[in-house]
Design a protein around this motif. Sequence first.
Motif, mmCIF file in Angstrom:
data_model
loop_
_atom_site.group_PDB
_atom_site.id
_atom_site.type_symbol
_atom_site.label_atom_id
_atom_site.label_comp_id
_atom_site.label_asym_id
_atom_site.label_seq_id
_atom_site.Cartn_x
_atom_site.Cartn_y
_atom_site.Cartn_z
ATOM 1 N N GLN A 22 0.832 -1.203 0.000
ATOM 2 C CA GLN A 22 0.000 0.000 0.000
ATOM 3 C C GLN A 22 0.874 1.264 0.000
ATOM 4 O O GLN A 22 0.634 2.183 -0.778
ATOM 5 C CB GLN A 22 -0.919 -0.033 1.222
ATOM 6 N N ARG A 23 1.876 1.267 0.850
ATOM 7 C CA ARG A 23 2.784 2.421 0.939
ATOM 8 C C ARG A 23 3.547 2.645 -0.370
ATOM 9 O O ARG A 23 3.660 3.769 -0.860
ATOM 10 C CB ARG A 23 3.757 2.205 2.094
ATOM 11 N N VAL A 24 4.061 1.570 -0.942
ATOM 12 C CA VAL A 24 4.872 1.682 -2.162
ATOM 13 C C VAL A 24 4.000 2.057 -3.359
ATOM 14 O O VAL A 24 4.371 2.938 -4.146
ATOM 15 C CB VAL A 24 5.654 0.374 -2.416
ATOM 16 N N ILE A 25 2.858 1.414 -3.512
ATOM 17 C CA ILE A 25 1.984 1.727 -4.646
ATOM 18 C C ILE A 25 1.507 3.168 -4.558
ATOM 19 O O ILE A 25 1.579 3.919 -5.536
ATOM 20 C CB ILE A 25 0.803 0.740 -4.725
ATOM 21 N N ASP A 26 1.057 3.575 -3.386
ATOM 22 C CA ASP A 26 0.604 4.951 -3.195
ATOM 23 C C ASP A 26 1.735 5.938 -3.486
ATOM 24 O O ASP A 26 1.545 6.929 -4.194
ATOM 25 C CB ASP A 26 0.076 5.128 -1.767
ATOM 26 N N GLY A 27 2.925 5.648 -2.965
ATOM 27 C CA GLY A 27 4.071 6.524 -3.197
ATOM 28 C C GLY A 27 4.478 6.597 -4.655
ATOM 29 O O GLY A 27 4.791 7.671 -5.179
ATOM 30 N N ALA A 28 4.472 5.458 -5.332
ATOM 31 C CA ALA A 28 4.854 5.423 -6.749
ATOM 32 C C ALA A 28 3.840 6.165 -7.608
ATOM 33 O O ALA A 28 4.213 6.935 -8.503
ATOM 34 C CB ALA A 28 5.005 3.979 -7.216
ATOM 35 N N ILE A 29 2.562 5.949 -7.331
ATOM 36 C CA ILE A 29 1.507 6.613 -8.109
ATOM 37 C C ILE A 29 1.578 8.125 -7.900
ATOM 38 O O ILE A 29 1.463 8.906 -8.849
ATOM 39 C CB ILE A 29 0.115 6.035 -7.736
ATOM 40 N N ASP A 30 1.795 8.548 -6.656
ATOM 41 C CA ASP A 30 1.955 9.980 -6.375
ATOM 42 C C ASP A 30 3.198 10.535 -7.064
ATOM 43 O O ASP A 30 3.156 11.620 -7.656
ATOM 44 C CB ASP A 30 2.042 10.241 -4.872
ATOM 45 N N PHE A 31 4.311 9.812 -6.978
ATOM 46 C CA PHE A 31 5.566 10.257 -7.592
ATOM 47 C C PHE A 31 5.393 10.455 -9.102
ATOM 48 O O PHE A 31 5.956 11.381 -9.680
ATOM 49 C CB PHE A 31 6.682 9.244 -7.318
ATOM 50 N N MET A 32 4.598 9.585 -9.717
ATOM 51 C CA MET A 32 4.398 9.641 -11.161
ATOM 52 C C MET A 32 3.311 10.650 -11.552
ATOM 53 O O MET A 32 2.961 10.765 -12.717
ATOM 54 C CB MET A 32 4.049 8.249 -11.700
ATOM 55 N N ASP A 33 2.789 11.382 -10.574
ATOM 56 C CA ASP A 33 1.768 12.411 -10.808
ATOM 57 C C ASP A 33 0.521 11.864 -11.497
ATOM 58 O O ASP A 33 -0.079 12.535 -12.342
ATOM 59 C CB ASP A 33 2.340 13.586 -11.617
#
Length: 164
Positions: A22-33
């Motif tokens: 959850q943390r990684v997917i959320d972070g990656a999706i946010d990072f990729m705008d």
Amino acid sequence: MTIDFEDESGDRLGIDLYEIAQRVIDGAIDFMDCPYEVCIGLTVTDNDEIHRLNLEHRQIDAPTDVLSFPMIDFETPGEFEWLENEDDCFDPESGELVLGDIVISADKVLEQAEAYGHSVTREYAFLITHSILHLLGYDHMTESDAATMEQIQRDILEALHITR
């Protein structure tokens, strides 16, 4: 964000697989705008099952660390603007962007964490990040594409403070 999560590994990694995912997917999706809430399937399995899937879907007769099954064919990796006009990319009930599925071998996570000298958490997070980029249209078929993908992976994991 919805993660359709399934753990077939028998808890052999000894970490909170769902929380980290959850943390990684959320972070990656946010990072990729990504401007949308997303839906992703994630299964953690063993070498036997990922070997079977690798043979079935890629005609490669060996286990692998991670498989990605994108639901969207991005013309330009990580570009979301064109999706506004695409109804079939979104879950009709939740409105979430359906990116696809990820399958990770717990056996490979353990093997590679030991081989690379970092934590199981870091290896698991890396494989999720790598696969998210595939779901967003990135690939590593050329040296240039691989370098781009590797840099984005490093940047995402550093932003999440998940380092070697």
